[in-house]
Design a protein around this motif. Structure first.
Motif, PDB file in Angstrom:
ATOM      1  N   TRP A 185       0.863  -1.196   0.000  1.00 39.57           N
ATOM      2  CA  TRP A 185       0.000   0.000   0.000  1.00 39.57           C
ATOM      3  C   TRP A 185       0.892   1.235   0.000  1.00 39.57           C
ATOM      4  CZ3 TRP A 185       0.761   3.002   4.356  1.00 39.57           C
ATOM      5  CH2 TRP A 185       1.414   2.369   5.431  1.00 39.57           C
ATOM      6  N   ASN A 186       0.343   2.354  -0.463  1.00 39.63           N
ATOM      7  CA  ASN A 186       1.119   3.583  -0.581  1.00 39.63           C
ATOM      8  C   ASN A 186       0.263   4.789  -0.210  1.00 39.63           C
ATOM      9  OD1 ASN A 186       3.686   2.583  -2.124  1.00 39.63           O
ATOM     10  ND2 ASN A 186       1.965   1.730  -3.283  1.00 39.63           N
ATOM     11  N   ILE A 187       0.942   5.818   0.236  1.00 37.90           N
ATOM     12  CA  ILE A 187       0.308   7.109   0.496  1.00 37.90           C
ATOM     13  C   ILE A 187       0.806   8.084  -0.562  1.00 37.90           C
ATOM     14  CG2 ILE A 187       0.161   9.068   2.102  1.00 37.90           C
ATOM     15  CD1 ILE A 187       0.450   7.012   4.387  1.00 37.90           C
ATOM     16  N   TYR A 188      -0.098   8.888  -1.110  1.00 38.67           N
ATOM     17  CA  TYR A 188       0.247   9.856  -2.146  1.00 38.67           C
ATOM     18  C   TYR A 188      -0.051  11.268  -1.639  1.00 38.67           C
ATOM     19  CZ  TYR A 188       0.343   5.803  -5.232  1.00 38.67           C
ATOM     20  OH  TYR A 188       0.646   4.592  -5.807  1.00 38.67           O
ATOM     21  N   PHE A 189       0.788  12.210  -2.046  1.00 37.22           N
ATOM     22  CA  PHE A 189       0.560  13.600  -1.642  1.00 37.22           C
ATOM     23  C   PHE A 189       1.174  14.544  -2.664  1.00 37.22           C
ATOM     24  CE2 PHE A 189       4.786  12.822  -0.166  1.00 37.22           C
ATOM     25  CZ  PHE A 189       5.428  14.037   0.026  1.00 37.22           C
ATOM     26  N   LEU A 235       2.913  15.268  -7.834  1.00 39.88           N
ATOM     27  CA  LEU A 235       2.469  14.058  -7.149  1.00 39.88           C
ATOM     28  C   LEU A 235       3.658  13.227  -6.679  1.00 39.88           C
ATOM     29  CD1 LEU A 235      -0.116  12.563  -6.322  1.00 39.88           C
ATOM     30  CD2 LEU A 235       0.088  11.223  -8.423  1.00 39.88           C
ATOM     31  N   HIS A 236       3.625  12.859  -5.383  1.00 38.30           N
ATOM     32  CA  HIS A 236       4.661  12.037  -4.767  1.00 38.30           C
ATOM     33  C   HIS A 236       4.018  10.820  -4.106  1.00 38.30           C
ATOM     34  CE1 HIS A 236       6.956  15.744  -5.249  1.00 38.30           C
ATOM     35  NE2 HIS A 236       8.052  15.107  -4.893  1.00 38.30           N
ATOM     36  N   ARG A 237       4.832   9.774  -3.955  1.00 40.58           N
ATOM     37  CA  ARG A 237       4.359   8.531  -3.328  1.00 40.58           C
ATOM     38  C   ARG A 237       5.226   8.212  -2.119  1.00 40.58           C
ATOM     39  NH1 ARG A 237       4.793   4.714  -7.510  1.00 40.58           N
ATOM     40  NH2 ARG A 237       6.961   4.385  -6.889  1.00 40.58           N
ATOM     41  N   ILE A 238       4.569   7.961  -0.999  1.00 38.37           N
ATOM     42  CA  ILE A 238       5.235   7.463   0.213  1.00 38.37           C
ATOM     43  C   ILE A 238       5.011   5.961   0.278  1.00 38.37           C
ATOM     44  CG2 ILE A 238       5.344   7.572   2.731  1.00 38.37           C
ATOM     45  CD1 ILE A 238       4.173  10.396   2.553  1.00 38.37           C
ATOM     46  N   SER A 239       6.087   5.191   0.307  1.00 34.98           N
ATOM     47  CA  SER A 239       5.978   3.729   0.285  1.00 34.98           C
ATOM     48  C   SER A 239       6.689   3.128   1.487  1.00 34.98           C
ATOM     49  CB  SER A 239       6.618   3.155  -0.987  1.00 34.98           C
ATOM     50  OG  SER A 239       6.035   3.698  -2.149  1.00 34.98           O
ATOM     51  N   PRO A 240       6.057   2.159   2.154  1.00 35.00           N
ATOM     52  CA  PRO A 240       6.757   1.462   3.236  1.00 35.00           C
ATOM     53  C   PRO A 240       7.885   0.598   2.668  1.00 35.00           C
ATOM     54  CG  PRO A 240       4.604   0.474   2.838  1.00 35.00           C
ATOM     55  CD  PRO A 240       4.673   1.691   1.980  1.00 35.00           C
ATOM     56  N   THR A 241       8.997   0.578   3.350  1.00 37.09           N
ATOM     57  CA  THR A 241      10.124  -0.256   2.942  1.00 37.09           C
ATOM     58  C   THR A 241      10.056  -1.594   3.666  1.00 37.09           C
ATOM     59  OG1 THR A 241      11.630   0.451   4.687  1.00 37.09           O
ATOM     60  CG2 THR A 241      11.488   1.862   2.731  1.00 37.09           C
ATOM     61  N   SER A 242      11.009  -2.442   3.379  1.00 34.60           N
ATOM     62  CA  SER A 242      11.051  -3.760   4.047  1.00 34.60           C
ATOM     63  C   SER A 242      11.347  -3.618   5.533  1.00 34.60           C
ATOM     64  CB  SER A 242      12.117  -4.635   3.388  1.00 34.60           C
ATOM     65  OG  SER A 242      13.390  -4.008   3.446  1.00 34.60           O
ATOM     66  N   ASN A 243      11.838  -2.429   5.944  1.00 33.13           N
ATOM     67  CA  ASN A 243      12.114  -2.202   7.364  1.00 33.13           C
ATOM     68  C   ASN A 243      10.892  -1.748   8.152  1.00 33.13           C
ATOM     69  OD1 ASN A 243      14.878  -2.817   7.181  1.00 33.13           O
ATOM     70  ND2 ASN A 243      15.324  -0.750   6.396  1.00 33.13           N
ATOM     71  N   ASN A 298      -5.049  16.839   1.352  1.00 31.43           N
ATOM     72  CA  ASN A 298      -5.669  15.672   0.706  1.00 31.43           C
ATOM     73  C   ASN A 298      -4.674  14.583   0.301  1.00 31.43           C
ATOM     74  OD1 ASN A 298      -8.346  16.679   0.910  1.00 31.43           O
ATOM     75  ND2 ASN A 298      -8.004  17.969  -0.882  1.00 31.43           N
ATOM     76  N   TYR A 299      -3.850  14.156   1.257  1.00 29.20           N
ATOM     77  CA  TYR A 299      -3.083  12.926   1.063  1.00 29.20           C
ATOM     78  C   TYR A 299      -4.092  11.787   0.887  1.00 29.20           C
ATOM     79  CZ  TYR A 299       0.951  15.340   3.270  1.00 29.20           C
ATOM     80  OH  TYR A 299       1.969  16.193   3.597  1.00 29.20           O
ATOM     81  N   PHE A 300      -3.709  10.769   0.144  1.00 30.22           N
ATOM     82  CA  PHE A 300      -4.629   9.627   0.016  1.00 30.22           C
ATOM     83  C   PHE A 300      -3.849   8.325   0.012  1.00 30.22           C
ATOM     84  CE2 PHE A 300      -3.709  11.185  -4.268  1.00 30.22           C
ATOM     85  CZ  PHE A 300      -3.446  10.036  -4.999  1.00 30.22           C
ATOM     86  N   VAL A 301      -4.550   7.258   0.361  1.00 33.61           N
ATOM     87  CA  VAL A 301      -3.941   5.937   0.468  1.00 33.61           C
ATOM     88  C   VAL A 301      -4.528   5.035  -0.603  1.00 33.61           C
ATOM     89  CG1 VAL A 301      -5.629   5.189   2.213  1.00 33.61           C
ATOM     90  CG2 VAL A 301      -3.405   4.030   2.054  1.00 33.61           C
ATOM     91  N   HIS A 302      -3.694   4.153  -1.136  1.00 35.45           N
ATOM     92  CA  HIS A 302      -4.137   3.318  -2.248  1.00 35.45           C
ATOM     93  C   HIS A 302      -3.380   2.003  -2.249  1.00 35.45           C
ATOM     94  CE1 HIS A 302      -3.864   1.894  -6.506  1.00 35.45           C
ATOM     95  NE2 HIS A 302      -5.166   2.112  -6.436  1.00 35.45           N
ATOM     96  N   THR A 303      -4.034   0.977  -2.729  1.00 37.09           N
ATOM     97  CA  THR A 303      -3.389  -0.284  -3.055  1.00 37.09           C
ATOM     98  C   THR A 303      -4.024  -0.815  -4.326  1.00 37.09           C
ATOM     99  OG1 THR A 303      -2.672  -2.428  -2.178  1.00 37.09           O
ATOM    100  CG2 THR A 303      -4.950  -1.798  -1.760  1.00 37.09           C
ATOM    101  N   ASP A 304      -3.294  -1.573  -5.088  1.00 37.97           N
ATOM    102  CA  ASP A 304      -3.787  -2.057  -6.370  1.00 37.97           C
ATOM    103  C   ASP A 304      -5.096  -2.830  -6.204  1.00 37.97           C
ATOM    104  OD1 ASP A 304      -1.683  -0.951  -7.671  1.00 37.97           O
ATOM    105  OD2 ASP A 304      -0.502  -2.797  -7.798  1.00 37.97           O
ATOM    106  N   GLY A 305      -6.021  -2.564  -7.116  1.00 39.87           N
ATOM    107  CA  GLY A 305      -7.290  -3.275  -7.121  1.00 39.87           C
ATOM    108  C   GLY A 305      -8.380  -2.619  -6.313  1.00 39.87           C
ATOM    109  N   LEU A 306      -8.052  -1.572  -5.563  1.00 42.58           N
ATOM    110  CA  LEU A 306      -9.040  -0.892  -4.737  1.00 42.58           C
ATOM    111  C   LEU A 306      -9.048   0.609  -5.041  1.00 42.58           C
ATOM    112  CD1 LEU A 306      -8.359  -2.631  -1.304  1.00 42.58           C
ATOM    113  CD2 LEU A 306     -10.274  -3.079  -2.853  1.00 42.58           C
ATOM    114  N   ASP A 307     -10.136   1.255  -4.702  1.00 41.67           N
ATOM    115  CA  ASP A 307     -10.219   2.701  -4.876  1.00 41.67           C
ATOM    116  C   ASP A 307      -9.365   3.407  -3.835  1.00 41.67           C
ATOM    117  OD1 ASP A 307     -11.995   2.444  -6.955  1.00 41.67           O
ATOM    118  OD2 ASP A 307     -13.777   2.645  -5.695  1.00 41.67           O
ATOM    119  N   ALA A 308      -8.734   4.485  -4.256  1.00 35.03           N
ATOM    120  CA  ALA A 308      -7.971   5.314  -3.330  1.00 35.03           C
ATOM    121  C   ALA A 308      -8.925   6.059  -2.399  1.00 35.03           C
ATOM    122  CB  ALA A 308      -7.106   6.295  -4.090  1.00 35.03           C
TER     123      ALA A 308
END
Length: 867
Positions: free
Chosen positions: A76-80, A103-111, A140-150
């Protein structure tokens, strides 16, 4: 009740600590509703920027969840939205990636192994360039994952303060440090607009100025006939000769709004229009005497302006006007306002209201910026994708919308989304025509064209799927084989039309033809079309189509600096063939060969004065082009009124553009401003006009105000930025003041010590400002309030002197309130602590004091300042 029960049940489910019970949809919903995001602006001028950047700023984003939350996966990712690209991220648990535009994407890392209850995770990052006002930090940051609406994250939404109507940003931490959150460089001399600073820098306005004999804009010739006032209590009785009542209906309507209705028993108002009179089309003669009011004009427009002057003499709450004689003529034939509805949409109702106010102050050109990277805002018959796709923003559906930008909502149906239908646009044209205002449409090309490009790509895919490649290609704007890598000034990598393809010109011809048809049917022929033509650096380098064009048209493009010049010349010829004058921004128009341009050309010069901008302006004016002064330091109303983080606006040209600064503008003499203005860091500069003066006798065509909408997401925000500054622009557009320094065609060098604008001129300007400020506050603010215009209420300058509260505002007659909070140990139990009290002279205060102003109708409150 059933739906509410389900919602509460879901919230309970979302708050459990174990992810195992969560579906991916529940995870997104829980993040959207419960994740607390705080954006912290740390340093506007770090001592060292990464990647050898010349300018950068440091920020932090804090993510905090109320319960333990350990997602099963990190997909999952956060966009802002971040206006300038993030360069370096310091976080082991999250990364930030710049995607396109802002548009930027905040992504969790393996850590990242989940959130711990109440413990924030901080992401530190450096960004290119600068941001300095709170409105530049988008919501209006938003969260999204593939297959679902943000889903928009609730904690990043904005709200409105109930008393001021101004936007609040709970997601953005306070700006309190004047050094690390306010200065652009070590040499930045900009002063934080505190109550004390405003008090010190504001001249007191005399309270005995007679405003009954003055109006905005000031007429060119004005004489008081007698001290006898003209009674309007019974209304007005119109007698018309040589004109149709419809031509002045809007002016009559304004008088009726003020309570002066048409009545057989009212004072006689005799209006004569005679095309044989020895005057110009917008001139008029006006005389108000006890027996009658007399108006003479050569055209309907002149008669209309005479009636607006009658309305200008009126002070609400009175039933009379002064006995005066006016002979009036405008300074410029082009008195314009540019409104950007592309970046963020503004409603048709807003435009109609603004047109009313333009007409009230004799502005006559509405430059509508209808298309840019972030939106296409006009329906084009035959190309429905332009408005259906280009008119809204959502996420991850390129065939249905544009990607989110500028902190937009992602529903596709917020106020930032939308377009004008053919009927809407024709209504706007008709409304403007009835108020003697010409509408000049602008669909920016070839840069700033992402909305058009992606809309036509959606069209291309639609017809390709239908097995009709010929139709699909007809209006395609990009070449798949073009491998050029570029970044526009707004950081897009896909926003420039390919100017070497015939389909691009098919598209432009189609669009212009349809817009021309709309104008014709609305009774306002399209005589000027603004193509934009700016900011295309870096495009077409590796385009096969352009390689062919360069070889095939080598002789025809010889001498051009870029292919943008080829594009402008070709489109200009296309427009000329349709009897339409081309207009564009001066940087793009400067890439053309003047000898290859049509005889009639309009250029809007927006070059910065402190960067020797007068040189480019003079050069194009010397081509005998219609030059419209669009100087950002005075005419860009998307900049803050004052240098304060809470004042909405951009900052790249000026940290503050007050109503007074607009009033002080001398459009005829651009270099002379170096004597009393500063650059964007509030430092002096030099304007050397000795090498590039205007040719003898050259004059500018006009002046234009500008409202760009990157940071404007509502009609009320737009009105706040326009008013009351627009009235000062109208003053300068219509009237040349005696104190203005005439341009010296021999060419001079101006700086803080050159003293051409001498002490006498400064004194004249001060007296004229006091008159203008008094009329603005004593007459016009109440009229704006009556029209429900959300104008900016001035902030109050204040200081405490020997225990007494002293206040100043830039305009007189402004009601002021104060509030005080005293220490518990000395508090008077009968005191009115915490209550807002009306300020009166000799008010004694103690403890913590706050001040604010009140709107002319007593309803709204201004922004509060602490002492």
């Amino acid at each position: 009740m059933k739906n509410k029960t389900i919602y509460l049940s879901l919230l309970t489910t979302f708050s459990v600590s174990s992810y195992a019970e969560h579906t991916q949809a529940e995870l997104l919903q829980s993040i959207a509703t419960q994740l607390q995001i705080q954006h912290e602006f740390v340093d506007s001028n770090p001592k060292q920027c990464p990647n050898e950047l010349e300018d950068c700023y440091l920020s932090k984003i804090h993510l905090q969840y109320p319960e333990d939350l350990k997602p099963k996966t990190n997909d999952w990712n956060i966009y802002f939205s971040q206006l300038t690209p993030v360069q370096v991220t310091h976080s082991s648990e999250f990364s930030i990636t710049h995607l396109n535009g802002d548009l930027h994407r905040i992504s969790p890392t393996s850590n990242f192994h989940g959130f711990k209850a109440g413990e924030p995770i901080t992401i530190e990052f450096y960004s290119y360039g600068s941001q300095i006002t709170r409105s530049e930090f988008m919501p209006n940051y938003f969260v999204h994952t593939d297959g679902l609406d943000a889903i928009v994250i609730d904690s990043t939404r904005t709200a409105l303060d109930l008393e001021t109507g101004l936007e609040t940003q709970a997601y953005l931490m306070p700006f309190t440090n004047e050094q690390t959150q306010f200065k652009l460089s070590e040499t930045d001399n900009t002063q934080w607009a505190s109550a004390e600073q405003i008090y010190a820098s504001t001249e007191s306005i005399a309270e005995n100025i007679d405003i009954s004999t003055s109006l905005i804009p000031q007429p060119s010739s004005f004489k008081l006939i007698s001290k006898q006032v003209i009674d309007l209590s019974q209304g007005i009785n119109l007698t018309l000769s040589g004109l149709n009542k419809g031509a002045i209906a809007a002016a009559i309507n304004r008088l009726e709004q003020f309570g002066f209705y048409q009545n057989d028993n009212g004072i006689a108002v005799n209006i004569t229009v005679d095309d044989t009179l020895d005057m110009d089309d917008e001139d008029y003669l006006f005389s108000s005497q006890a027996s009658q009011i007399s108006i003479q004009a050569k055209t309907d427009t002149g008669a209309f302006y005479a009636l607006t002057s009658l309305a200008g003499l009126v002070q609400l709450g009175t039933k009379s006007v002064a006995s005066v004689e006016i002979s009036d003529s405008p300074r410029y034939s082009f008195r314009g306002l540019h409104i950007d509805v592309a970046r963020n949409f503004l409603s048709k109702a807003f435009l109609l209201k603004t047109i009313d106010q333009m007409a009230a102050y004799k502005l006559n050109k509405l430059h509508l910026h209808l298309a840019d990277d972030e939106g296409w805002r006009i329906e084009i018959p035959g190309l429905p994708e332009l408005s259906n796709v280009g008119g809204k923003r959502c996420f991850n559906a390129p065939d249905k919308c544009l990607m989110p930008q500028l902190g937009s909502d992602i529903t596709g149906s917020s106020q930032s989304d939308g377009y004008y239908s053919v009927a809407d646009y024709q209504d706007i044209l008709a409304y403007a025509k009835a108020r003697h205002i010409q509408v000049i449409p602008s669909l920016d090309m070839p840069g700033h064209s992402r909305a058009a490009i992606h809309s036509m790509e959606a069209r291309y895919q639609k017809y390709l799927a239908k097995g009709d490649p010929e139709t699909a290609l007809k209006y395609r704007l990009v070449e798949p084989e073009d491998k050029t890598v570029y970044s526009s000034i707004q950081h897009y990598n896909d926003n420039t039309l390919n100017v070497c393809m015939d389909s691009t010109y098919n598209f432009i011809d189609k669009v212009i033809g349809e817009v021309q048809s709309m104008h014709s049917k609305a009774g306002m022929p399209l005589t000027t079309y603004h193509i934009g033509a700016d900011e295309t650096a870096g495009a077409w380098i590796n385009s096969p189509a352009c390689d062919i064009l360069r070889e095939k048209e080598a002789k025809n493009i010889a001498g051009l600096h870029t292919l943008n010049g080829y594009f402008i010349e070709r489109v200009s010829a296309m427009l000329a063939s349709k009897n339409i004058k081309v207009a564009g921004w001066n940087d793009g128009m400067g890439e053309t060969r003047p000898e290859n341009m049509p005889q009639k050309v309009q250029t809007n010069s927006w070059s910065l004065l402190f960067e020797k901008g007068h040189i480019a302006t003079h050069k194009q004016a010397n081509h005998r082009w219609d030059t419209i002064i669009s100087t950002p330091e005075a005419t860009y109303f998307d900049f803050p009124y004052q240098a304060h983080p809470k004042e909405r606006g951009n900052h790249w040209a000026s940290r503050e553009i007050s109503t007074r600064k607009v009033f002080e503008f001398m459009p005829d003499n651009l270099p002379a401003h170096a004597e009393f203005w500063f650059d964007k860091r509030n430092l002096p500069y030099i304007s050397d006009d000795s090498q590039n003066p205007l040719a003898a006798g050259i004059r500018y065509k006009g002046v234009q105000g500008h409202l760009w909408s990157e940071m404007i997401r509502s009609d009320s925000q737009a009105e706040y930025m326009l008013f009351p500054r627009l009235l000062a622009l109208a003053e300068r557009a219509w009237h040349k003041a005696d104190w203005e320094l005439d341009y010296d065609y021999s060419g001079k060098t101006y700086d803080r010590n050159s003293d051409y604008f001498d002490a006498q001129a400064q004194q004249q300007r001060e007296l004229d400002w006091q008159r203008f400020a008094s009329v603005l506050a004593g007459k016009e603010l109440a009229k704006l309030a009556l029209a429900d215009v959300f104008y900016r209420i001035p902030t109050v300058g204040a200081k405490i002197d020997n225990g007494y509260l002293k206040v100043k505002t830039p305009f007189p007659f402004i009601a002021i309130e104060y509030q005080q909070k005293t220490d518990e140990s000395v508090k008077d139990k009968n005191a009115t602590e915490g209550k807002w009290l009306p300020f009166k002279p000799n008010t004694k205060v103690s403890g913590e004091v706050k001040v604010r102003a009140i709107s002319a109708d007593g309803v709204r409150k201004g922004r509060t300042l602490n002492l």
